[in-house]
Design an enzyme around this catalytic site. Structure first.
Site, PDB file in Angstrom:
ATOM      1  N   LEU A 269      11.297  53.925   2.707  1.00 47.32           N
ATOM      2  CA  LEU A 269      11.528  55.240   2.090  1.00 47.32           C
ATOM      3  C   LEU A 269      11.002  55.345   0.657  1.00 47.32           C
ATOM      4  O   LEU A 269      10.949  54.338  -0.066  1.00 47.32           O
ATOM      5  CB  LEU A 269      13.043  55.511   2.057  1.00 47.32           C
ATOM      6  CG  LEU A 269      13.770  55.372   3.392  1.00 47.32           C
ATOM      7  CD1 LEU A 269      15.273  55.502   3.189  1.00 47.32           C
ATOM      8  CD2 LEU A 269      13.284  56.424   4.382  1.00 47.32           C
TER       9      LEU A 269
ATOM     10  N   LYS B 268      14.841  50.672   4.359  1.00 44.81           N
ATOM     11  CA  LYS B 268      14.486  49.981   3.105  1.00 44.81           C
ATOM     12  C   LYS B 268      14.246  51.091   2.087  1.00 44.81           C
ATOM     13  O   LYS B 268      13.214  51.745   2.085  1.00 44.81           O
ATOM     14  CB  LYS B 268      13.201  49.169   3.308  1.00 44.81           C
ATOM     15  CG  LYS B 268      13.021  47.992   2.360  1.00 44.81           C
ATOM     16  CD  LYS B 268      12.938  48.334   0.874  1.00 44.81           C
ATOM     17  CE  LYS B 268      11.541  48.677   0.394  1.00 44.81           C
ATOM     18  NZ  LYS B 268      11.529  49.114  -1.025  1.00 44.81           N
TER      19      LYS B 268
ATOM     20  N   TYR C  39      -0.245  45.666   8.536  1.00 51.60           N
ATOM     21  CA  TYR C  39       0.866  44.805   8.968  1.00 51.60           C
ATOM     22  C   TYR C  39       1.004  44.862  10.498  1.00 51.60           C
ATOM     23  O   TYR C  39       1.219  43.847  11.154  1.00 51.60           O
ATOM     24  CB  TYR C  39       2.203  45.256   8.357  1.00 51.60           C
ATOM     25  CG  TYR C  39       2.291  45.244   6.846  1.00 51.60           C
ATOM     26  CD1 TYR C  39       1.584  44.321   6.087  1.00 51.60           C
ATOM     27  CD2 TYR C  39       3.118  46.136   6.178  1.00 51.60           C
ATOM     28  CE1 TYR C  39       1.703  44.307   4.700  1.00 51.60           C
ATOM     29  CE2 TYR C  39       3.237  46.132   4.799  1.00 51.60           C
ATOM     30  CZ  TYR C  39       2.524  45.217   4.058  1.00 51.60           C
ATOM     31  OH  TYR C  39       2.642  45.212   2.698  1.00 51.60           O
TER      32      TYR C  39
ATOM     33  N   GLU D 192       4.110  59.280   6.845  1.00 49.97           N
ATOM     34  CA  GLU D 192       4.222  60.542   6.089  1.00 49.97           C
ATOM     35  C   GLU D 192       3.767  60.227   4.682  1.00 49.97           C
ATOM     36  O   GLU D 192       4.443  59.490   3.966  1.00 49.97           O
ATOM     37  CB  GLU D 192       5.679  61.012   6.027  1.00 49.97           C
ATOM     38  CG  GLU D 192       6.322  61.306   7.340  1.00 49.97           C
ATOM     39  CD  GLU D 192       5.917  62.648   7.889  1.00 49.97           C
ATOM     40  OE1 GLU D 192       5.056  63.304   7.280  1.00 49.97           O
ATOM     41  OE2 GLU D 192       6.457  63.022   8.926  1.00 49.97           O
TER      42      GLU D 192
ATOM     43  N   CYS E  76       6.036  65.509  -2.252  1.00 48.47           N
ATOM     44  CA  CYS E  76       4.785  65.360  -1.482  1.00 48.47           C
ATOM     45  C   CYS E  76       4.152  66.704  -1.193  1.00 48.47           C
ATOM     46  O   CYS E  76       2.942  66.816  -1.069  1.00 48.47           O
ATOM     47  CB  CYS E  76       5.072  64.623  -0.191  1.00 48.47           C
ATOM     48  SG  CYS E  76       6.358  65.403   0.776  1.00 48.47           S
TER      49      CYS E  76
ATOM     50  N   SER F 144       3.308  56.578  -0.417  1.00 45.36           N
ATOM     51  CA  SER F 144       1.926  56.855  -0.831  1.00 45.36           C
ATOM     52  C   SER F 144       0.944  56.482   0.277  1.00 45.36           C
ATOM     53  O   SER F 144       1.230  55.646   1.145  1.00 45.36           O
ATOM     54  CB  SER F 144       1.618  56.033  -2.082  1.00 45.36           C
ATOM     55  OG  SER F 144       1.730  54.663  -1.778  1.00 45.36           O
TER      56      SER F 144
ATOM     57  N   TRP G 130      11.232  57.334  -3.336  1.00 49.70           N
ATOM     58  CA  TRP G 130      12.349  57.558  -4.264  1.00 49.70           C
ATOM     59  C   TRP G 130      12.546  59.027  -4.630  1.00 49.70           C
ATOM     60  O   TRP G 130      13.463  59.358  -5.372  1.00 49.70           O
ATOM     61  CB  TRP G 130      12.130  56.764  -5.568  1.00 49.70           C
ATOM     62  CG  TRP G 130      10.725  56.859  -6.108  1.00 49.70           C
ATOM     63  CD1 TRP G 130       9.745  55.919  -5.958  1.00 49.70           C
ATOM     64  CD2 TRP G 130      10.146  57.940  -6.829  1.00 49.70           C
ATOM     65  NE1 TRP G 130       8.583  56.356  -6.553  1.00 49.70           N
ATOM     66  CE2 TRP G 130       8.799  57.606  -7.098  1.00 49.70           C
ATOM     67  CE3 TRP G 130      10.616  59.183  -7.283  1.00 49.70           C
ATOM     68  CZ2 TRP G 130       7.917  58.446  -7.785  1.00 49.70           C
ATOM     69  CZ3 TRP G 130       9.748  60.024  -7.962  1.00 49.70           C
ATOM     70  CH2 TRP G 130       8.423  59.652  -8.206  1.00 49.70           C
TER      71      TRP G 130
ATOM     72  N   GLU H 295      -3.256  62.686  -6.652  1.00 49.68           N
ATOM     73  CA  GLU H 295      -1.854  63.103  -6.599  1.00 49.68           C
ATOM     74  C   GLU H 295      -1.139  62.591  -7.856  1.00 49.68           C
ATOM     75  O   GLU H 295      -0.970  61.385  -8.034  1.00 49.68           O
ATOM     76  CB  GLU H 295      -1.177  62.520  -5.350  1.00 49.68           C
ATOM     77  CG  GLU H 295       0.227  63.063  -5.159  1.00 49.68           C
ATOM     78  CD  GLU H 295       0.960  62.426  -3.984  1.00 49.68           C
ATOM     79  OE1 GLU H 295       0.769  61.231  -3.738  1.00 49.68           O
ATOM     80  OE2 GLU H 295       1.747  63.146  -3.343  1.00 49.68           O
TER      81      GLU H 295
HETATM   82  P1  TAP Z   1       5.242  54.093  -2.450  1.00 49.46           P
HETATM   83  O1  TAP Z   1       4.935  53.407  -3.703  1.00 49.46           O
HETATM   84  O2  TAP Z   1       4.198  54.107  -1.390  1.00 49.46           O
HETATM   85  O3  TAP Z   1       6.596  53.429  -1.899  1.00 49.46           O
HETATM   86  C1  TAP Z   1       7.200  53.860  -0.709  1.00 49.46           C
HETATM   87  C2  TAP Z   1       8.016  52.727  -0.134  1.00 49.46           C
HETATM   88  O4  TAP Z   1       7.144  51.664   0.228  1.00 49.46           O
HETATM   89  C3  TAP Z   1       9.021  52.140  -1.128  1.00 49.46           C
HETATM   90  O5  TAP Z   1      10.179  51.772  -0.451  1.00 49.46           O
HETATM   91  C4  TAP Z   1       8.270  50.928  -1.657  1.00 49.46           C
HETATM   92  O6  TAP Z   1       9.100  49.932  -2.209  1.00 49.46           O
HETATM   93  C5  TAP Z   1       7.569  50.458  -0.398  1.00 49.46           C
HETATM   94  N1  TAP Z   1       6.420  49.610  -0.689  1.00 49.46           N
HETATM   95  C6  TAP Z   1       5.688  49.545  -1.826  1.00 49.46           C
HETATM   96  N2  TAP Z   1       4.717  48.610  -1.702  1.00 49.46           N
HETATM   97  C7  TAP Z   1       4.850  48.066  -0.476  1.00 49.46           C
HETATM   98  C8  TAP Z   1       4.150  47.060   0.236  1.00 49.46           C
HETATM   99  N3  TAP Z   1       3.129  46.397  -0.302  1.00 49.46           N
HETATM  100  N4  TAP Z   1       4.554  46.768   1.488  1.00 49.46           N
HETATM  101  C9  TAP Z   1       5.597  47.404   2.048  1.00 49.46           C
HETATM  102  N5  TAP Z   1       6.302  48.358   1.425  1.00 49.46           N
HETATM  103  C10 TAP Z   1       5.930  48.700   0.179  1.00 49.46           C
HETATM  104  O7  TAP Z   1       5.620  55.614  -2.655  1.00 49.46           O
HETATM  105  P2  TAP Z   1       6.681  56.206  -3.673  1.00 49.46           P
HETATM  106  O8  TAP Z   1       6.067  56.104  -5.019  1.00 49.46           O
HETATM  107  O9  TAP Z   1       8.023  55.639  -3.432  1.00 49.46           O
HETATM  108  O10 TAP Z   1       6.761  57.722  -3.196  1.00 49.46           O
HETATM  109  C11 TAP Z   1       5.845  58.652  -3.596  1.00 49.46           C
HETATM  110  C12 TAP Z   1       4.836  58.922  -2.498  1.00 49.46           C
HETATM  111  O11 TAP Z   1       5.514  59.316  -1.299  1.00 49.46           O
HETATM  112  C13 TAP Z   1       3.925  60.075  -2.847  1.00 49.46           C
HETATM  113  O12 TAP Z   1       2.604  59.773  -2.486  1.00 49.46           O
HETATM  114  C14 TAP Z   1       4.464  61.217  -1.996  1.00 49.46           C
HETATM  115  O13 TAP Z   1       3.534  62.215  -1.736  1.00 49.46           O
HETATM  116  C15 TAP Z   1       4.920  60.502  -0.778  1.00 49.46           C
HETATM  117  N6  TAP Z   1       5.915  61.288  -0.034  1.00 49.46           N
HETATM  118  C16 TAP Z   1       5.541  61.849   1.150  1.00 49.46           C
HETATM  119  C17 TAP Z   1       6.453  62.607   1.870  1.00 49.46           C
HETATM  120  C18 TAP Z   1       6.001  63.199   3.179  1.00 49.46           C
HETATM  121  S1  TAP Z   1       7.124  63.824   4.140  1.00 49.46           S
HETATM  122  N7  TAP Z   1       4.769  63.208   3.535  1.00 49.46           N
HETATM  123  C19 TAP Z   1       7.746  62.808   1.392  1.00 49.46           C
HETATM  124  C20 TAP Z   1       8.108  62.218   0.176  1.00 49.46           C
HETATM  125  C21 TAP Z   1       7.171  61.454  -0.519  1.00 49.46           C
HETATM  126  P3  TAP Z   1       9.263  49.845  -3.822  1.00 49.46           P
HETATM  127  O14 TAP Z   1      10.096  50.981  -4.219  1.00 49.46           O
HETATM  128  O15 TAP Z   1       9.891  48.529  -4.075  1.00 49.46           O
HETATM  129  O16 TAP Z   1       7.874  49.917  -4.404  1.00 49.46           O
END
Ligand code: TAP
Length: 508
Positions: free
Chosen positions: A166, A192, A256, A268, A303, A246, A168, A401
């Protein structure tokens, strides 16, 4: 709508609340086996509020074993549909009872305004779980039109163990978007959370046991993405991962899967969403309100944030003036004050990234017509809603973004230019279109390359509509609606021979 408390009441709740900090596995809170923790701070004050268990591969192994055992025993997966429905509805009732607590945990952990947590995040999380629960005993499988000599059935079966990884920005709501359909389908689920936002999700799963969801069926493993997230992605006994985050990390989950057991991956991802306003748009005051909500809601950490305003020349100046005026109504400040519509930025790292983009925009030659600076509120991290005028679609602020309160205004000559600029992006999550011409609205809604197109409003549809992206905004993943429920199931064909094998066949 929930009754809002006063700032003082929210403060009192925040300081008396029992803050969950351990992983939740097999119905129990427990520390990570390594004993490692991560500090989590309140971005509105920069104070440390908890030390959260930092789960590692061994915790993932343990949680997966428990989840698998629960699945194989059938305590949830083969529970009568009405029983699963009852337990999930009970969970929603408990969430309702604890909604102020959930809202406060969400706010102090993420920096989100309490107003949003109370009126959007918590109620919508409850609604999505209730919606999927209600669907459980109303979904039928299919019998195929295969004639009298065979019975063909198409049945849906839960995957088994599903991990939800998920982001944040909407911690509780994204958890609900995953567990609603995944639990309804009968899966065991391991969440997670993002490392900065575990609290509301830990509270939610604590309630799940009281609701009657059997132990092992729903677990939470807080921890770092590069450790716990990767271990989930690589685990050979997880059947599916539903990921929101992201695009870069989403692509890792495909790797993976390829390197492990070809687990199903639902993605997503991010967006650089356009808001197209044409010369014939009606009521520019209303349009301006929608533009401001579309880009700045949740401090732009959304997003589907409409971070590109693509506006036709004839109305551009008038609309921009109104957008700047309406932006002033979205007061930024201490999130536990229910009068504030915008709160703190989620983390210092993310704050630095947004400020870097504001600087890039200035250097690229775009003009700041609103905001452009950080805001000082105590020791918290806040950024003014910022509007750049004179942007062209090749600038980095129009292509990447930013995920913060930054709007890029792009002027175009015609409707066709607007659509081609809107589609000129690697993303395709959501698009908004404002026009009073019905024919044009239908035609252009088809031409916009996005998973959701809202016309004459900013929106993501409702619980009945799927949400997910085209292009690099997603892969297979659709949250909400019955499509979400289906995507947590394997499809099985059962083929039964009904022909009369005793009949003599005359081959002469
Ligand atoms: P990410 O940095 O991609 O993190 C998302 C999740 O992945 C977190 O739980 C993160 O853990 C985990 N993660 C990070 N690196 C990883 C790796 N190497 N292997 C496995 N898991 C890993 O995104 P964010 O910054 O939390 O959220 C923002 C992004 O989400 C934006 O791009 C936004 O557009 C997108 N988003 C999309 C939607 C839909 S519905 N399309 C909705 C909400 C958000 P950590 O927190 O420990 O890094």
């Amino acid at each position: 709508m929930s009754t809002l408390l006063t700032e003082a009441e929210y403060e009192a709740l925040a300081s008396s609340i029992d803050i969950p900090s351990n992983a939740f596995i097999d119905g129990k809170f427990m520390s990570a086996r390594s004993g490692e923790t991560i500090l989590t701070t309140n971005p509105a004050t920069s104070e440390v509020i908890a030390e959260i268990a930092a789960c590692q591969a061994e915790d993932v192994d343990y949680a997966v074993a428990k989840a698998r055992k629960a699945f194989d025993r059938g305590v949830w997966s083969r529970m009568h549909p009405s029983g699963r429905k009852r337990a999930m509805i009970q969970l929603v009732k408990l969430m309702k009872r604890h909604h102020h607590e959930l809202a406060v945990l969400e706010s102090i952990d993420s920096g989100k305004p309490i107003f949003d947590c109370e009126t959007i995040d918590v109620p919508e999380s409850m609604e999505v779980i209730a919606w999927h629960a209600e669907a459980i005993d109303k979904l039928y499988d299919q019998v195929t039109p295969s004639g009298d000599d065979a019975l063909g059935m198409i049945v849906r079966e839960p995957f088994g163990v599903v991990a939800g990884v998920l982001p944040w920005n909407f911690p509780l709501m994204m958890a609900a978007w995953k567990i609603g359909p995944a639990l309804a389908a009968g899966n065991s689920v391991i969440l997670k959370p993002a490392e900065t936002t575990s609290l509301s999700i830990l509270k939610l799963v604590e309630l799940s046991i009281e609701a009657g969801i059997p132990t092992g069926v729903l677990s939470v493993l807080p921890g770092k993405g590069s450790i716990a997230g990767q271990a989930l992605g690589m685990h050979p006994d997880i059947n599916a991962v539903s990921f929101t985050g992201s695009t870069a990390v989403g692509k890792r989950f495909l790797e993976y899967s390829a390197q492990s057991n070809l687990k199903r991956i639902l993605l997503e991802l991010g967006g650089k969403n356009p808001c197209v306003v044409l010369n014939d748009a009606e009521n520019l005051d209303y349009v301006a309100e929608q533009v401001v909500e579309a880009v700045f809601w949740n401090m732009g950490q959304n997003c589907s944030s409409n971070s590109r305003l693509i506006v036709q020349k004839g109305i551009k100046e008038e609309l921009l003036e109104k957008v700047i005026e309406k932006t002033a109504d979205w007061r930024t400040g201490y999130p536990l004050n229910p009068a504030n519509r915008l709160g703190a930025i989620n983390s210092k790292r993310h704050y630095n990234s947004i400020m870097k983009y504001i600087d890039i925009g200035k250097k690229e030659g775009a003009g700041v017509v609103a905001g452009g600076e950080a805001i000082t509120v105590g020791q918290g991290i806040y950024i003014e809603p910022t509007i750049f005028d004179g942007v062209n679609n090749n600038m980095r602020i129009a292509r990447e973004e930013i995920f913060g309160p930054v709007l890029s205004v792009i002027e175009v000559e015609s409707a066709s230019e607007a659509i081609s600029v809107a589609n000129d992006t690697e993303y395709g999550l959501q698009a908004s279109l404002f026009t009073s011409n019905l024919k044009q609205a239908h035609r252009l809604a088809r031409e916009l390359q996005a998973g959701t197109v809202s016309v004459n409003c900013y929106g993501e549809g409702d619980l009945t509509t799927p949400f997910g992206g085209y292009k690099q905004s997603g892969l297979f993943g659709r949250d909400k609606s019955l499509i979400a429920n289906n995507q947590y199931c394997e499809v099985k064909t059962i083929w039964i021979d009904l022909s009369d094998n005793d009949l003599d066949v005359d081959l002469s």
